[in-house]
Design a protein around this motif. Sequence first.
Motif, PDB file in Angstrom:
ATOM      1  N   GLN A 153       0.841  -1.192   0.000  1.00 19.83           N
ATOM      2  CA  GLN A 153       0.000   0.000   0.000  1.00 19.83           C
ATOM      3  C   GLN A 153       0.879   1.247   0.000  1.00 19.83           C
ATOM      4  O   GLN A 153       1.872   1.314   0.724  1.00 19.83           O
ATOM      5  CB  GLN A 153      -0.891   0.010   1.242  1.00 19.83           C
ATOM      6  N   SER A 196      -3.492   3.578  -1.624  1.00 18.73           N
ATOM      7  CA  SER A 196      -3.796   2.742  -2.796  1.00 18.73           C
ATOM      8  C   SER A 196      -2.983   1.457  -2.712  1.00 18.73           C
ATOM      9  O   SER A 196      -1.854   1.465  -2.237  1.00 18.73           O
ATOM     10  CB  SER A 196      -3.455   3.471  -4.094  1.00 18.73           C
ATOM     11  N   TRP A 197      -3.567   0.370  -3.209  1.00 20.19           N
ATOM     12  CA  TRP A 197      -2.882  -0.920  -3.214  1.00 20.19           C
ATOM     13  C   TRP A 197      -2.241  -1.165  -4.574  1.00 20.19           C
ATOM     14  O   TRP A 197      -2.789  -0.797  -5.614  1.00 20.19           O
ATOM     15  CB  TRP A 197      -3.868  -2.033  -2.902  1.00 20.19           C
ATOM     16  N   TYR A 198      -1.081  -1.842  -4.538  1.00 24.00           N
ATOM     17  CA  TYR A 198      -0.322  -2.161  -5.742  1.00 24.00           C
ATOM     18  C   TYR A 198       0.177  -3.596  -5.668  1.00 24.00           C
ATOM     19  O   TYR A 198       0.354  -4.144  -4.586  1.00 24.00           O
ATOM     20  CB  TYR A 198       0.893  -1.237  -5.889  1.00 24.00           C
ATOM     21  N   SER A 236       3.526  -5.498  -6.888  1.00 20.79           N
ATOM     22  CA  SER A 236       4.857  -5.284  -7.455  1.00 20.79           C
ATOM     23  C   SER A 236       5.074  -6.281  -8.581  1.00 20.79           C
ATOM     24  O   SER A 236       4.551  -7.390  -8.568  1.00 20.79           O
ATOM     25  CB  SER A 236       5.935  -5.443  -6.386  1.00 20.79           C
ATOM     26  N   LYS A 260       6.609  -1.782 -14.429  1.00 15.17           N
ATOM     27  CA  LYS A 260       6.326  -0.985 -13.237  1.00 15.17           C
ATOM     28  C   LYS A 260       5.168  -1.617 -12.468  1.00 15.17           C
ATOM     29  O   LYS A 260       4.386  -2.390 -13.010  1.00 15.17           O
ATOM     30  CB  LYS A 260       6.055   0.465 -13.600  1.00 15.17           C
ATOM     31  N   ASP A 261       5.069  -1.264 -11.195  1.00 11.52           N
ATOM     32  CA  ASP A 261       4.050  -1.857 -10.333  1.00 11.52           C
ATOM     33  C   ASP A 261       2.656  -1.545 -10.852  1.00 11.52           C
ATOM     34  O   ASP A 261       2.391  -0.487 -11.409  1.00 11.52           O
ATOM     35  CB  ASP A 261       4.224  -1.354  -8.912  1.00 11.52           C
ATOM     36  N   THR A 262       1.758  -2.500 -10.649  1.00 15.96           N
ATOM     37  CA  THR A 262       0.401  -2.410 -11.156  1.00 15.96           C
ATOM     38  C   THR A 262      -0.561  -2.034 -10.039  1.00 15.96           C
ATOM     39  O   THR A 262      -0.544  -2.669  -8.977  1.00 15.96           O
ATOM     40  CB  THR A 262      -0.021  -3.784 -11.725  1.00 15.96           C
ATOM     41  N   PRO A 263      -1.411  -1.021 -10.251  1.00 12.12           N
ATOM     42  CA  PRO A 263      -2.430  -0.737  -9.232  1.00 12.12           C
ATOM     43  C   PRO A 263      -3.347  -1.951  -9.071  1.00 12.12           C
ATOM     44  O   PRO A 263      -3.751  -2.574 -10.044  1.00 12.12           O
ATOM     45  CB  PRO A 263      -3.210   0.446  -9.820  1.00 12.12           C
ATOM     46  N   ASN A 273      -7.240  -9.624 -10.202  1.00 13.00           N
ATOM     47  CA  ASN A 273      -5.938  -9.255 -10.742  1.00 13.00           C
ATOM     48  C   ASN A 273      -5.173 -10.527 -11.020  1.00 13.00           C
ATOM     49  O   ASN A 273      -4.936 -11.325 -10.101  1.00 13.00           O
ATOM     50  CB  ASN A 273      -5.189  -8.390  -9.735  1.00 13.00           C
TER      51      ASN A 273
END
Length: 108
Positions: A82, A86-88, A90, A95-98, A104
């Motif tokens: 987080q 917002s959560w991501y 890795s 690059k990291d994805t929301p 997902n």
Amino acid sequence: MRKISREASEAFWQGKDFKKSNTQVLVLEENVYFYLHGNEIATRSLLHDGFRVNHCGWTTPTTKERLNAILNIGGFRNRVYQKDYSWYISNDLEKDTPMLRGWNSIRR
């Protein structure tokens, strides 16, 4: 990692049923489902390599901890984290994805 997270994640990857406290792993036909408080937060097919995760709108430390245990025990380098509310997820390759509400997909 909490003991319950490790045990449930091991069951998830071994394709075995598990139930303890608020956490459950169910195997139905060729699919494995991981539940937290009755919400399906991860699912995978026994026939395919990838899997899907979902916080189900519950962006809590417990949900994040269970998802990261699943990733860790499964040998994935991805992590759920987080930043600024917002959560991501890795991702080593890009690059990291929301992590949006809904499913997902995670692949090796």
